[in-house]
Every structure is written in C-alpha cells, then in structure tokens.
Design an enzyme around this catalytic site. Structure first.
Site, mmCIF file in Angstrom:
data_model
loop_
_atom_site.group_PDB
_atom_site.id
_atom_site.type_symbol
_atom_site.label_atom_id
_atom_site.label_comp_id
_atom_site.label_asym_id
_atom_site.label_seq_id
_atom_site.Cartn_x
_atom_site.Cartn_y
_atom_site.Cartn_z
ATOM 1 N N GLU A 195 0.918 -1.042 0.188
ATOM 2 C CA GLU A 195 0.045 -0.291 0.026
ATOM 3 C C GLU A 195 0.874 1.283 0.160
ATOM 4 O OE1 GLU A 195 -3.077 1.373 -0.099
ATOM 5 O OE2 GLU A 195 -4.526 0.021 0.445
ATOM 6 N N ASN A 200 -9.706 5.885 2.675
ATOM 7 C CA ASN A 200 -8.597 5.501 1.580
ATOM 8 C C ASN A 200 -7.960 6.724 0.989
ATOM 9 O OD1 ASN A 200 -7.401 3.008 1.106
ATOM 10 N ND2 ASN A 200 -9.325 1.998 0.939
ATOM 11 N N ASP A 209 -9.550 2.434 -4.184
ATOM 12 C CA ASP A 209 -8.656 2.543 -2.871
ATOM 13 C C ASP A 209 -7.980 3.645 -3.054
ATOM 14 O OD1 ASP A 209 -6.886 1.470 -1.088
ATOM 15 O OD2 ASP A 209 -7.210 -0.808 -1.662
#
Length: 278
Positions: free
Chosen positions: A10, A138, A187
């Site tokens: 991420e 997000n 996301d």
C-alpha cells in the site's frame, strides 16, 4: 518491478530526498524501499499504514493507532500518543495537504460501517478529527493548484471532492466520480500534473484515469485483482508505480499478487507534498 514481496502492499511515495520509492507492507508493519531493483525492508511498528517525507528530511508515519516521526533512514521511530484505545480500529491511508499537515484515516478491522475517522496532524503535534462516520478511509490527494481535495471512503464506490484552504481545511463535500461495483472498489489514488485522477481498483485488477470533471479517460489492466494504490515517480515523475496485495487471494491463483508494478502513461506526476516538521 519486484517479486510478490508484500502481503498487503500500500501507500507508495516517491521522494527525491529518499533513495526513491517507498511503500508499506501494512499488516507486517514494514516500510519497503526500492533501491537499484532490490527491495529493502524496515520494521516500524505493528502496522505501517502510511508515510510521507518531512520538510526537514525525516519521515512522518501513520502506525496502527496514531502518528509517529522518524529519521530519514527509519532507524529511530518516535510515536505520538495513541489516538484511541480500541484495538479493533487501525489507521489505513493518508497524505499531506499543501500547507504541510499530514492526514490519515482509520477503519475497523471488521470493516464495520462508520467506525473510522479522518485525522490531521499539524506541525506542532496537535491532532484534529476532520471527518467521522467513515468506513474504510482510503485515497486522499490534492489538485495541482491545491484548491481541491479528493477523498475515497471505499464502500461508497465514490471519489468525493472538497474545497480546500489553509484557513478552513476541507469544505463543501460533493460526489465527483462513481465507480461501478463491477469495476472494483476505489482504493488509493494520485493526481498528475494535468489534474487527472489515477485510482487503484481493489478487486478490479486495474487503475483508472479520470479527468477532473469525472470523465473516464483510461483503464489500465493488471494481472492481479487486488490493486491498492499508485503514485508517480522516477527522475522525471513520469512512471506510475502501482502496489498490490495478496489479501483475499486463493493460494497459487495469482502468483504476482503482492508485487510492485510500473506503468508509463505518457503523463507526469507532482512532487510528494511534505509534512512541515516541528
């Protein structure tokens, strides 16, 4: 660009003051760093949710339940006091505003609706709650002129836009982009120098590019479904680095899940916004 090095990759960030690209293997609590094609891994906490460069050369981090500062090499991590006692809630994703403040949003491990919030860390160490009732906080990014902020609460399947100013912060929330459920869930995201939004699609195996008015311009397919985030990097800021995850993937079905990918879109990004360190 790499082997499947992350269980849940991420938050990629390119910063010229670093060796280049850093991203997180979130649940492992590690920051990953790409150096000359090799990946260096540094453990920073139980959870490593997000990071950004500091104006003084160090790093600001979001850990499981709060913020931290670190030196440039990530050898000395100094946490701020935890923001909540509930071990069922964790930080998830964030970024800096044009005035040097660092934001990160939270979510429940169970993904319970409305259990998260969006927090802001100011240079002096004060923390403010910016949004409440968030489910999976997000992507957060700003337009090139700094006057618009873009934000994703994943289960809404939207990208929302806010007006932004140093004095008033985020104001006037409005829906901007609707992501069809069949395309995946929005996301992480980044904004290029022309103001286009590049959005990673969790479960959708792609990154999509949208014009600032919400018009879909490009759909970039990847060989894995759990696409988590993206950022522009490279010496010319013209390479889109894309992180992926193995979370929810049946063993043996997607051998590249968890790898870092690179795409050259013919666009340039913006330098990473930095935290105005105390």
């Amino acid at each position: 660009m790499t082997e499947p090095v992350a269980a849940h990759g991420e938050g990629p960030v390119w910063h010229a003051g670093w060796p280049g690209l850093r991203w997180v293997d979130m649940a492992a609590g590690d920051v990953l760093e790409l150096r000359a094609g090799r990946v260096r891994r540094t453990h920073v906490g139980t959870v490593a949710a997000a990071l950004r460069p500091r104006a003084d050369g160090g790093v600001v981090l979001a850990l499981e339940r709060g913020f931290a500062l670190a030196d440039a090499a990530l050898e000395n991590v100094v946490p701020f006091p935890e923001l909540w006692p509930d071990n069922g809630i964790r930080m998830n994703d964030g970024g800096c505003d044009p005035d040097g403040r660092f934001y990160c949003g939270s979510m429940a491990y169970s993904e319970a609706a409305g259990a998260g919030s969006l927090y802001r860390l100011d240079a002096g160490g004060a923390v403010s709650t910016v949004l409440t009732g968030v489910t999976i906080s997000n992507g957060l990014a700003w337009s090139p002129d700094g006057g618009t902020a873009y934000y994703i609460d994943t289960p809404t399947h939207r990208v929302d836009a806010f007006g932004y100013s140093a004095e008033h912060g985020l104001t006037g929330r409005r829906p901007l982009i609707e992501i069809p459920a069949a395309a995946g869930s929005p996301d992480g995201m980044t904004v290029d120098a022309d103001g286009r939004l590049w959005i990673a699609l969790w479960g959708g195996g792609a990154v999509r590019c949208y014009q600032p008015d919400g018009t879909l311009e490009e759909h970039v397919s990847l060989p894995v479904t759990q696409v988590t985030a993206c950022t522009f990097g490279g010496p010319g800021l013209d390479e889109l680095y894309i992180t992926t995850s193995r979370q929810g993937i049946e063993a043996g079905t997607q051998p590249q899940a968890g790898a870092l990918f690179r795409y050259r879109p013919g666009a340039r990004g913006l330098p990473a916004l930095t935290f105005a360190a105390p």
